[in-house]
Design a protein around this motif. Sequence first.
Motif, short mmCIF file in Angstrom:
data_model
loop_
_atom_site.label_atom_id
_atom_site.label_comp_id
_atom_site.label_asym_id
_atom_site.label_seq_id
_atom_site.Cartn_x
_atom_site.Cartn_y
_atom_site.Cartn_z
N ALA A 50 -13.37 78.39 -7.25
CA ALA A 50 -14.07 79.72 -7.54
C ALA A 50 -13.32 80.75 -7.20
O ALA A 50 -13.39 81.63 -7.98
CB ALA A 50 -15.31 79.53 -6.77
N LEU A 51 -12.52 80.60 -6.10
CA LEU A 51 -11.81 81.78 -5.81
C LEU A 51 -10.71 82.17 -6.74
O LEU A 51 -10.56 83.35 -7.15
CB LEU A 51 -10.79 81.48 -4.31
N ILE A 52 -10.06 81.00 -7.35
CA ILE A 52 -9.02 81.19 -8.42
C ILE A 52 -9.64 81.97 -9.65
O ILE A 52 -9.13 82.62 -10.20
CB ILE A 52 -8.66 79.78 -8.69
N LEU A 53 -11.06 81.36 -10.21
CA LEU A 53 -11.30 82.06 -11.24
C LEU A 53 -11.77 83.47 -11.22
O LEU A 53 -11.58 84.32 -11.98
CB LEU A 53 -12.61 80.95 -11.89
N VAL A 54 -12.35 83.80 -10.20
CA VAL A 54 -12.69 85.09 -9.80
C VAL A 54 -11.42 85.89 -9.72
O VAL A 54 -11.34 86.74 -10.49
CB VAL A 54 -13.56 85.31 -8.60
N ALA A 55 -10.35 85.58 -8.92
CA ALA A 55 -9.22 86.37 -8.65
C ALA A 55 -8.74 86.52 -10.17
O ALA A 55 -8.02 87.28 -10.51
CB ALA A 55 -8.17 85.78 -7.84
N ALA A 56 -8.57 85.21 -10.99
CA ALA A 56 -7.72 85.27 -12.12
C ALA A 56 -8.58 86.18 -13.29
O ALA A 56 -7.92 86.54 -14.22
CB ALA A 56 -7.56 83.90 -12.91
N GLY A 57 -9.93 86.22 -13.30
CA GLY A 57 -10.75 87.01 -14.26
C GLY A 57 -10.60 88.49 -13.86
O GLY A 57 -10.75 89.35 -14.85
N VAL A 58 -10.56 88.96 -12.82
CA VAL A 58 -10.56 90.48 -12.41
C VAL A 58 -9.51 91.33 -13.29
O VAL A 58 -9.95 92.15 -13.80
CB VAL A 58 -10.36 90.63 -10.94
N PRO A 59 -8.34 91.00 -13.41
CA PRO A 59 -7.26 91.84 -14.08
C PRO A 59 -7.87 92.18 -15.65
O PRO A 59 -7.77 93.19 -16.07
CB PRO A 59 -6.03 91.07 -14.16
N THR A 60 -8.36 91.00 -16.09
CA THR A 60 -8.78 91.23 -17.34
C THR A 60 -10.03 91.89 -17.62
O THR A 60 -10.27 92.74 -18.55
CB THR A 60 -8.77 89.73 -18.41
N PHE A 61 -10.75 91.58 -16.89
CA PHE A 61 -12.42 92.05 -16.99
C PHE A 61 -12.56 93.50 -16.52
O PHE A 61 -13.36 94.32 -16.99
CB PHE A 61 -13.40 91.08 -16.47
N VAL A 62 -11.88 93.59 -15.39
CA VAL A 62 -11.98 95.28 -14.97
C VAL A 62 -11.20 96.09 -16.04
O VAL A 62 -11.93 97.13 -16.55
CB VAL A 62 -11.06 95.35 -13.71
N ALA A 63 -10.10 95.59 -16.74
CA ALA A 63 -9.58 96.43 -17.34
C ALA A 63 -10.37 96.32 -18.87
O ALA A 63 -10.40 97.43 -19.38
CB ALA A 63 -8.12 95.80 -17.89
N GLY A 64 -11.05 95.34 -19.19
CA GLY A 64 -12.12 95.17 -20.25
C GLY A 64 -12.99 96.22 -20.29
O GLY A 64 -13.24 96.94 -21.31
N ILE A 65 -13.58 96.32 -19.11
CA ILE A 65 -14.79 97.36 -18.98
C ILE A 65 -14.18 98.69 -19.23
O ILE A 65 -14.70 99.55 -19.80
CB ILE A 65 -15.43 97.16 -17.53
N GLY A 66 -13.02 98.93 -18.61
CA GLY A 66 -12.33 100.38 -18.70
C GLY A 66 -12.14 100.32 -20.19
O GLY A 66 -12.38 101.55 -20.76
N GLY A 67 -11.73 99.57 -20.95
CA GLY A 67 -11.35 99.53 -22.42
C GLY A 67 -12.65 99.89 -23.25
O GLY A 67 -12.57 100.66 -24.20
N VAL A 68 -13.58 99.21 -22.98
CA VAL A 68 -14.89 99.47 -23.77
C VAL A 68 -15.21 100.80 -23.61
O VAL A 68 -15.45 101.73 -24.55
CB VAL A 68 -15.86 98.61 -23.13
N LEU A 69 -15.26 101.45 -22.18
CA LEU A 69 -15.61 102.61 -22.01
C LEU A 69 -15.00 103.94 -22.91
O LEU A 69 -15.16 104.51 -23.51
CB LEU A 69 -15.55 103.12 -20.52
N THR A 70 -13.29 103.67 -22.74
CA THR A 70 -12.37 104.53 -23.47
C THR A 70 -12.44 104.49 -24.87
O THR A 70 -12.54 105.23 -25.53
CB THR A 70 -11.00 104.48 -22.84
N SER A 71 -12.61 103.02 -25.36
CA SER A 71 -12.60 102.80 -26.91
C SER A 71 -13.72 103.57 -27.44
O SER A 71 -13.73 104.07 -28.55
CB SER A 71 -12.31 101.55 -27.31
N GLY A 72 -14.83 103.53 -26.74
CA GLY A 72 -16.09 104.29 -27.13
C GLY A 72 -15.80 105.73 -27.61
O GLY A 72 -16.36 106.13 -28.62
N ARG A 73 -15.12 106.19 -26.63
CA ARG A 73 -14.79 107.56 -26.81
C ARG A 73 -13.88 107.99 -27.92
O ARG A 73 -14.01 108.45 -28.84
CB ARG A 73 -14.14 108.18 -25.49
N GLN A 74 -12.73 106.78 -27.86
CA GLN A 74 -11.55 107.01 -29.10
C GLN A 74 -12.35 106.98 -30.56
O GLN A 74 -12.31 107.67 -31.42
CB GLN A 74 -10.75 105.92 -28.94
N ARG A 75 -13.41 105.80 -30.55
CA ARG A 75 -13.74 105.69 -31.92
C ARG A 75 -14.60 106.89 -32.35
O ARG A 75 -14.50 107.24 -33.52
CB ARG A 75 -14.91 104.58 -31.65
#
Length: 932
Positions: free
Chosen positions: A892-917
Motif C-alpha cells: 500500500a505504501l509503495i503504490l501510493v508513494a510510486a503513484g504520487v509523482p505521476t498523478f500530482v503532475a498529471g493533475i497539474g498537466g490537466v489544469l495547464t493543458s486546459g489553458r493551452q488548448r
Amino acid sequence: MDTQPIRKWYTLAAADVTEALHSDAAQGLTQQEAERRLAKQGANQLAEQKRKPLYSVFVDQFKDFMVLILFIATLISYFLGEYLDAIAIIAIILINGILGFIQEAKAERSLQALKELASPMARVIRGGHISMIPASRLVPGDLVQLEAGDRIPADLRLLSANRLEVEESALTGESVPVGKNVKRLETAQASTVPLGDQKNLAFMGTMVTGGTGSGIVVATGMSTEIGKIAHLMNTAEEAETPLQLRLEQMGKILVVVALLLTIVVIAAGVWHGHELFTMFLAGVSLAVAAIPEGLPAIVTVALALGVQRMIRRNAIVRKLPSVETLGCASVICSDKTGTLTQNKMTVTQVWHSDSTYEVSGSGYAPEGAFHYLGKMVSPARDGALSQMIRIADRCNNARLTCEEQSTRNLLGMGKTSRFWQVVGDPTEGALKVLAAKALGGNTERSNQQGQRVEELPFDSDRKMMSIVEKGTDGVYSLLTKGAAEAMLARSTHILWKGELTPLSATLRHQVLEQTERMAGKALRVLGFAYKTLQGYRPGQPIGSLENNLVFVGLAGMIDPPREEVRPAINLCHQAGIKTVMITGDHKVTAEAIARQIGLTRGYGEVLEGRELDNMSDEQLAEYAERVTVYARVSPEHKLRIVRALQSQGHVVAMTGDGVNDAPAIKTSDIGIAMGITGTDVTKEAADLVLRDDNFATIVAAVEEGRNIYDNIRKFIRYLLASNVGEILVMFFAMLLGLPLPLVPIQILWVNLVTDGLPAMALGVDQAEKDTMYQKPRNKAENIFSRGLGWKIVSRGFLIGAMTLLAFWLTLKENPNDLVHAQTVAFVTLVMAQLIHVFDCRSQYSVFHRNVFENKYLVWAVLSSIVLVIGVVYMDALQPIFKTTDLNLRDWALILVAAGVPTFVAGIGGVLTSGRQRTSKEKRPAMRTVRPD
Ligand SMILES: Nc1ncnc2c1ncn2[C@@H]1O[C@H](COP(=O)(O)OP(=O)(O)OP(=O)(O)O)[C@@H](O)[C@H]1O
Ligand SMILES: [Ca+2]
C-alpha cells in the motif's frame, strides 16, 4: 558466357557484339537464358564492403567505459569474498549486453533492407518485352534502354545513340558530358583507347545527361570498368543524425556530472561512517545510473523502426538525418502531374480551325468516337484532323499494349476481357490512344506511312518534342508537338479550314483563347505543328529546325486529381505546412486543378515562369510567401523557389523527377524523388523516395517524422527522469546521513534491466492525437525545449523524494530491519518509474491518453513488474538482491508513494493543458512558421 575474355568491345561492330554475346538486337535474351546466365555469372553488383559480423556486434556491447568500471567492481567484490555480488554484477552486464545486441542487430537489419529497396533499376528488353528490373539482375547480352537521368546499370556496347550524352566523372574524373555514338573504333591490335574515348561504350555508374539510346550489356559486376577500380573508392560513411550527435555530446557531459556526483556521495557516505567498499560499489552503481548508456542504441532503434513504418506507407528514406528534418517541414513544394494528379491522361477534346470535337471512350481502350456539335464525325474525312492525328501518333514514343485475360464464371462459362495499358509517358500515351481511336482501333496502321529518322526529345525547357520523318515518297518532314504557346511562338502558318494560312495576330489570339478555354476545364493542352523539310540531310543539326512551323490544332487531356490529395492538403493546412504546386503546365490548367484539390482558398497567388525570370531574388523571396501555384516553370526555376523560401526561414520539401530537378532537390531541406517516374539522378540526390509518386505519401512521411521525434523525446524523458530519481535518492540519503536506501545491485538492476524494455516500447509509441495540429518544429530546437527539461527534473525529483520517503517511513517503524526498508525503497523506485512511463507518452498529462493503447508498453511494464516481484520473493534471489518478502501494508505504501509523482503532475498537466488548448484555438488557422 562462363568467363568473359577481356575484349575490346569498342573495336567490334554492333552486330558482331550482339552475335558474340549470343543475343538479339531486337528481342534481347529470353527470360530463361537471362536467368541461366545470372545463375552462372552472378549478380551485377560491386562487391560490397564486408558487413560487421554478428559476434562483433555482440562483443562491441561490452567495449564501453561503464562496463569497464563494472568489471573492476566485480573483480574487487570477488577479491573481497563477495562472490554473490560478483556473480550478480556479471549477470546484469550480460543481460544488458544481450538487450543492446538485439536492439542493434534489429536496427542494422532494417537499415540494410532499406538500402536494398533504394537500389537502382534498369529498363531491359527480354523476349521482345520491355520491363524494369533491378539492375543487379542484368547479365551480359541483355538489351538495355537509356534515357536522360539514368545511371548506366552495366558496361554497354551502344546499339543506338540519339544525341546521347554521358557524364563519366565517376570513372574518368571528367565532368563535361561526352557525346556517344555507335561507330566502331579502329585500333591497332596492341594499343588501347583510353576510356574517355571509347565513345561507343557506356560504362556502369556513369550518368546519362541527355538524349536516348540503347545498348547491349558486355560486362557486369566486378568485371565492369568501375568494378575494376571499386576497391579504390571510399564508400560513404553512414551519417548520424543531428539529434544523435547532440545526444553524444550530452552523454559526455553526463559522464562528468556522474563522476562528480559519485565522488560527493562516496565522500558523504564515508564521512557518515559507511564502509569504504560499500560506498565504492554504491558510487559505481550511481555512475551507471547517471549515464544513460542505453540511449544511443534506443535512438537508433526508434529511427530504424520509424523508417520501416514509413516504408509501409510508401516513403523510402535514403538519408537517416532527414527523418528528423521531415518533422520540421514548413513548406512542401510538389510537382503537379503524377504527384497531385493520377497521371492517367485522356484526350477529351481536340480543336482546329475554330471547331471543337469531343472525344469519347473509356480508359486506354482504343475505342471511341469523335463528335462535332453532338454529331459523330469521321476524322479520316477531315484533312486537318487527320494531320493532327498523324503528328500525335508519329511524334510519340509511347506504346499501347493489350493484355487478354480469361475468366470463368460460376457456371464455367469463359469470358475474355482485355486490358489496355500505356507504356511510356502518359501524355504521349493519351495521344496514342487518341490516334488509335481515330484509326478505328488499329494501332499499327499509321506505322506504314513513313519512317522516323531523327528525334529531338522532349525536354521541360523547350516544352516540345519533334521528329523527322521520311515519307514513302522520300520527302522529309518535321512533326512537332508541345505546349500550345511554345508551339505558336515557333509557327508562321496555320492549317485553317483546309487552307495553309499565314498566322495573323487575330488567328494567334484565337488559338490562345481556345487554349485558355480548354485549360480552364483543367485540361492539359498540347499543340501540334509540322513542316516539310527541303534539302534536309539526315544527321544535320536538328536544333535549328523547330521554327517556321505550320500550326494545326490543339488537344486537351484530363488528368484527374488523386483522391487522397485533398485530405492530405487539408492535413498540411492544419499542421501549419504550406503546400505549393509547381508545374510545367499552363497557368490556367494549374489553377483549375489547384481549385479542385483545395489548394487555393481564395488567397493563393499564381506565378508564371517568365514572371519569375523578371524578378530579383529579393522580390521573389518576398513573393514566395504568398504564391501557391507556380506554372510554366522549368526545373531551373525550382532552385530559385527553394532558395527564396529558405531565405524566409522555411524548411522546404521539394519534389522532382527529371535530371534537371536534381539541383533543386539537393538544395532543399528535404529532397523528394519519384519512385516510379523519377530518374536515377534525382533519386540519388533525394532524401526521400516516394514509392507511389503520391503527394499524400509525403504528408504521411512528415507525420511519421514528427512522430519519431516525439517518441525520441518520450524515452529520453523517461530514461533521464528515472536517472535523476535514482541519483537523488542516494544523494539526499547520504547528505542526510541515512543508511543506504538502495544497495548497489538494486540500482544496477533498475538501470540496466527494468528501464530498458519500457523505453524501447516508448520508441514505437502511437502518435499523440494532435501531432498534425501543431505548427512545425523549429529545426534548431533543443531536444529539451518545450518544457521537457523541466519535466525531467521535476518528475525525477518527485520520484527520488517519494522513494526516500517510503524508505524512511519503513525504517522508522522498524529501525533494525534495514533490508526490509531497502526492499520497500527498491520496489517503490521501480513502480514509480513504471507508472511514470505512461506519463511520458503525453506532452500534456497521463490522463490525456489511453493507458492500454501501446500494447508493447503494457507488456514491457508487466514483464518488468514480474521480474521485480521475482527478485523480491524468490528465495534463491533474495540473498543476491538483498531483498525480503513484503506484506500488504508495504505494498500500500509503495503504490501510493510510486503513484504520487505521476498523478500530482498529471493533475497539474490537466489544469495547464486546459489553458493551452483554449489559447491555441484562437490562433489563425493557417500559419507558417519562421524560426525567430
Ligand atoms: N511528351 C511531350 N511532348 C511534347 N510536349 C510535352 C510532352 N509532355 C509535356 N509536354 C508539354 O510540356 C509542358 C510541361 O511539361 P513538363 O513535363 O515540364 O510538366 P510536367 O512535369 O508534366 O508537369 P509537372 O511539372 O506538373 O509534373 C506540358 O504542359 C505540355 O504542354
Ligand atoms: Ca515534372
